[in-house]
Design a protein around this motif. Structure first.
Motif, PDB file in Angstrom:
ATOM      1  N   ILE A  39     -31.871  15.932  39.713  1.00 44.96           N
ATOM      2  CA  ILE A  39     -32.288  15.183  38.846  1.00 44.96           C
ATOM      3  C   ILE A  39     -31.062  13.354  39.493  1.00 44.96           C
ATOM      4  O   ILE A  39     -30.344  13.900  40.439  1.00 44.96           O
ATOM      5  N   ASP A  40     -31.850  12.777  38.599  1.00 44.31           N
ATOM      6  CA  ASP A  40     -30.829  11.272  38.576  1.00 44.31           C
ATOM      7  C   ASP A  40     -29.338  11.221  38.320  1.00 44.31           C
ATOM      8  O   ASP A  40     -29.197  11.736  37.752  1.00 44.31           O
ATOM      9  N   ALA A  41     -28.591  10.565  38.870  1.00 43.63           N
ATOM     10  CA  ALA A  41     -27.581  10.445  38.937  1.00 43.63           C
ATOM     11  C   ALA A  41     -26.577  10.005  37.075  1.00 43.63           C
ATOM     12  O   ALA A  41     -25.883   9.987  36.838  1.00 43.63           O
ATOM     13  N   ASP A  42     -27.647   8.861  36.980  1.00 44.13           N
ATOM     14  CA  ASP A  42     -27.581   8.458  35.727  1.00 44.13           C
ATOM     15  C   ASP A  42     -27.396   8.726  33.950  1.00 44.13           C
ATOM     16  O   ASP A  42     -27.539   8.231  33.458  1.00 44.13           O
ATOM     17  N   LEU A  43     -27.289   9.938  33.927  1.00 48.67           N
ATOM     18  CA  LEU A  43     -27.263  10.849  33.181  1.00 48.67           C
ATOM     19  C   LEU A  43     -28.936  10.238  32.055  1.00 48.67           C
ATOM     20  O   LEU A  43     -28.831  10.697  31.124  1.00 48.67           O
ATOM     21  N   GLN A  44     -30.013  10.138  32.723  1.00 47.63           N
ATOM     22  CA  GLN A  44     -31.008   9.709  32.232  1.00 47.63           C
ATOM     23  C   GLN A  44     -31.731  10.693  31.747  1.00 47.63           C
ATOM     24  O   GLN A  44     -32.658  11.066  30.764  1.00 47.63           O
ATOM     25  N   ASP A  45     -31.957  11.937  31.926  1.00 48.34           N
ATOM     26  CA  ASP A  45     -32.691  13.149  32.951  1.00 48.34           C
ATOM     27  C   ASP A  45     -31.786  13.901  31.560  1.00 48.34           C
ATOM     28  O   ASP A  45     -30.677  14.353  32.054  1.00 48.34           O
ATOM     29  N   GLU A  83     -36.665  14.431  26.629  1.00 47.98           N
ATOM     30  CA  GLU A  83     -36.092  12.861  26.227  1.00 47.98           C
ATOM     31  C   GLU A  83     -35.700  12.562  27.318  1.00 47.98           C
ATOM     32  O   GLU A  83     -34.493  12.770  27.063  1.00 47.98           O
ATOM     33  N   ARG A  84     -36.208  11.625  27.413  1.00 55.06           N
ATOM     34  CA  ARG A  84     -35.207  10.676  28.584  1.00 55.06           C
ATOM     35  C   ARG A  84     -34.784   9.324  28.054  1.00 55.06           C
ATOM     36  O   ARG A  84     -34.880   8.600  26.999  1.00 55.06           O
ATOM     37  N   GLY A  85     -33.056   9.849  28.590  1.00 50.66           N
ATOM     38  CA  GLY A  85     -32.385   9.043  27.616  1.00 50.66           C
ATOM     39  C   GLY A  85     -32.514   7.604  27.921  1.00 50.66           C
ATOM     40  O   GLY A  85     -33.286   6.771  29.039  1.00 50.66           O
ATOM     41  N   GLU A  86     -31.443   6.309  27.794  1.00 51.04           N
ATOM     42  CA  GLU A  86     -31.112   5.165  28.382  1.00 51.04           C
ATOM     43  C   GLU A  86     -29.621   5.693  29.573  1.00 51.04           C
ATOM     44  O   GLU A  86     -29.279   6.472  29.110  1.00 51.04           O
ATOM     45  N   ARG A  87     -29.875   4.957  30.511  1.00 51.31           N
ATOM     46  CA  ARG A  87     -28.649   4.533  31.781  1.00 51.31           C
ATOM     47  C   ARG A  87     -27.467   5.405  31.074  1.00 51.31           C
ATOM     48  O   ARG A  87     -27.200   4.468  30.469  1.00 51.31           O
ATOM     49  N   PHE A  88     -26.706   5.754  31.430  1.00 56.99           N
ATOM     50  CA  PHE A  88     -25.129   6.304  31.057  1.00 56.99           C
ATOM     51  C   PHE A  88     -23.780   5.088  30.997  1.00 56.99           C
ATOM     52  O   PHE A  88     -23.918   4.702  30.392  1.00 56.99           O
TER      53      PHE A  88
HETATM   54 MG    MG Z   1     -32.261   5.659  36.396  1.00 60.37          MG
END
Ligand code: MG
Ligand code: UDP
Length: 326
Positions: A102-108, A204-209
């Protein structure tokens, strides 16, 4: 059935701004799953610091303090998203039953992790996180992404639509993947080649935190090119076809020139010379460039340099960080 040991691998490049929050949310999610008995208490979150230049490593160390379920791997150098994922997956592979990247930026969506594990329990060795919509993307990114999927399909590359690197792999799939010798990694293309029972989880993929994307346009284009040239030789064949077409046209031109010569219509054609010069010159340059792309790939593959080098690993159990080179 015993609850599986789940590892969550998180690649981080200059992510100090999001790490405390990412650590908190992932830890809460894992704790929830452990308390419900859905994953083993031996499950871990592994942050991989991909040679960051900011305070990412200290931030990871801070998360590991007093929290045995969080660990960190520090890569000696920035190797890029795909290789950082590979490094993390390969390093912890033997300790887990299944692993989620999982990516670190909380988009997932972190909340989807439980559903990945459900699929795994149903027998899936590969579970793709698929975006249910692309609402948070710019229209440029949305359109270019769909164009790209279409192109890849025509080139004969099997890709999961609207899936990035949010996925679960079971131990068998991980072992099979580890046997892939290539240095040019494009996991999205490699994983479907594994086979096994595959499943999907929609989220649902969000914005970068916080922080900025580590994929500026240039890197994105390079990544797209990587995908094509690592998985398809069709572009080379297109060049061959293009070359053949030009040859036929050239021959026709020669016949036409000879006939014109005997009919006495030989006015020095500056325009036609210039046009053919530029068109053929352009085509040749393009062809050379593309062939160079593949030759370059062969070059990086035959060198067989390590995909990553580990500088430090915080896991405190029996084994030491050994700088595994695979
Ligand atoms: Mg990202
Ligand atoms: N990343 C990495 N190494 C790099 C570039 C990115 O490990 O050289 C990580 C980054 O920290 C993030 C993930 O890859 O966790 C995806 O990057 P990002 O979110 O910036 O990409 P985007 O979502 O904008 O496509």
């Amino acid at each position: 059935m015993q609850a599986p040991v789940l590892y969550i691998v998180v690649p981080c490049y200059n992510e100090e701004a999001v790490l405390p929050e990412t650590g908190r949310r992932l830890h809460a999610a894992l704790k929830g799953l452990t308390e419900q008995g859905r994953v083993s208490p031996r499950s871990r979150i592994t942050f991989v610091d991909d040679g960051s230049k900011d305070g990412t490593w200290p931030a990871i160390l801070a998360l590991t303090k007093g929290n045995p379920s969080i660990e960190g791997i520090k890569l000696a150098h920035n190797v890029g998203h795909q290789r950082a994922l590979w490094a993390g997956m390969n390093r912890v592979r033997e300790r887990c039953d299944c692993l989620i990247t999982i990516d670190a930026d909380l988009q997932d969506d972190v909340e989807a992790i439980g559903r990945f594990v459900e699929r795994y329990n149903e027998g899936c060795q590969v579970v793709y996180g698929v975006r249910s919509s692309r609402k948070t993307d710019t229209s440029f990114k949305r359109r270019s992404a769909h164009l790209y999927y279409g192109l890849m399909k025509r080139l004969g590359v099997e890709l999961e639509f609207d899936h990035a690197d949010y996925r679960l792999l079971g131990r068998e799939a991980l072992d099979a993947l580890a046997a892939f010798p290539e240095r040019n990694l494009f996991l999205r293309g490699m994983v479907p080649l594994l086979g096994f029972k595959q499943g999907r989880v929609y989220y649902e993929r969000g914005e970068r935190f916080a922080g900025e994307s580590k994929y500026p346009l240039k890197k994105m284009l390079m990544f797209a090119m990587e995908g094509i040239t690592s998985f398809s030789v069709k572009p080379i064949r297109c060049i061959l076809a293009l070359g053949a077409l030009f040859l036929v046209l050239g021959l026709a031109m020669a016949v036409w020139a000879v006939i014109s010569r005997y009919l006495g219509r030989t006015v020095a054609g500056w325009a036609s010379i210039m046009v053919s010069l530029w068109v053929i010159g352009g085509a040749q340059l393009m062809a050379l460039g593309l062939i160079g792309e593949y030759v370059g790939k062969v070059y990086t593959e035959v060198k067989r340099r390590p995909r990553y080098i580990i500088e430090e690993y915080t896991a405190k159990d029996e084994e030491q960080a050994d700088g595994t080179q695979e």
